[in-house]
Motif scaffolding. Sequence first.
Motif, short mmCIF file in Angstrom:
data_model
loop_
_atom_site.label_atom_id
_atom_site.label_comp_id
_atom_site.label_asym_id
_atom_site.label_seq_id
_atom_site.Cartn_x
_atom_site.Cartn_y
_atom_site.Cartn_z
N TYR A 93 0.85 -1.10 -0.16
CA TYR A 93 0.17 0.35 0.55
C TYR A 93 1.02 1.07 0.36
CZ TYR A 93 -3.24 -3.24 1.64
OH TYR A 93 -4.77 -4.29 1.70
N ASN A 95 0.62 5.12 0.81
CA ASN A 95 0.38 5.98 1.89
C ASN A 95 1.20 7.41 1.86
OD1 ASN A 95 1.83 7.12 4.81
ND2 ASN A 95 0.05 6.41 5.81
N THR A 102 -4.02 11.04 7.67
CA THR A 102 -3.01 10.06 6.27
C THR A 102 -4.05 9.52 5.25
OG1 THR A 102 -1.60 9.40 9.12
CG2 THR A 102 -1.91 7.71 6.38
N TRP A 104 -4.45 6.20 2.04
CA TRP A 104 -3.70 5.11 1.60
C TRP A 104 -4.03 5.23 0.23
CZ3 TRP A 104 -0.93 1.86 4.50
CH2 TRP A 104 -0.09 2.62 5.90
#
Length: 114
Positions: A93, A95, A102, A104
């Motif tokens: 993933y 980020n 945050t 994703w």
Amino acid sequence: VQLQASGGGLVQAGGSLRLSCAVSGSISRIVTMGWYRQAPGNQRELVAVLARTGRTNYADSVKGRFTISRDNAKNTVDLQMSSLEPEDTGVYYCNAGTLGVTYWGQGTQVTVSS
């Protein structure tokens, strides 16, 4: 901020793959960009992070094998993975960290066969 990861696949041990994360939206707010991975039954773990200052940090298990970099012209953050091991298998993933939020991207599967 929107993140779109690509580049995963199946590779034999010892091989290489390059993951790319396309970034769009409020890019100026981003402080850090990183790659995480999650293997079946395990928690998501940090693989590599790149700060806006250019400072990088890597998990001990990937030091010397993986390199995180950014392409400002393409607005991507890439993860070059070499000398891959079966233990590197997982969903990767990307980020993006801002001050307080945050983001994703969707995961991309990396499978390393022995």
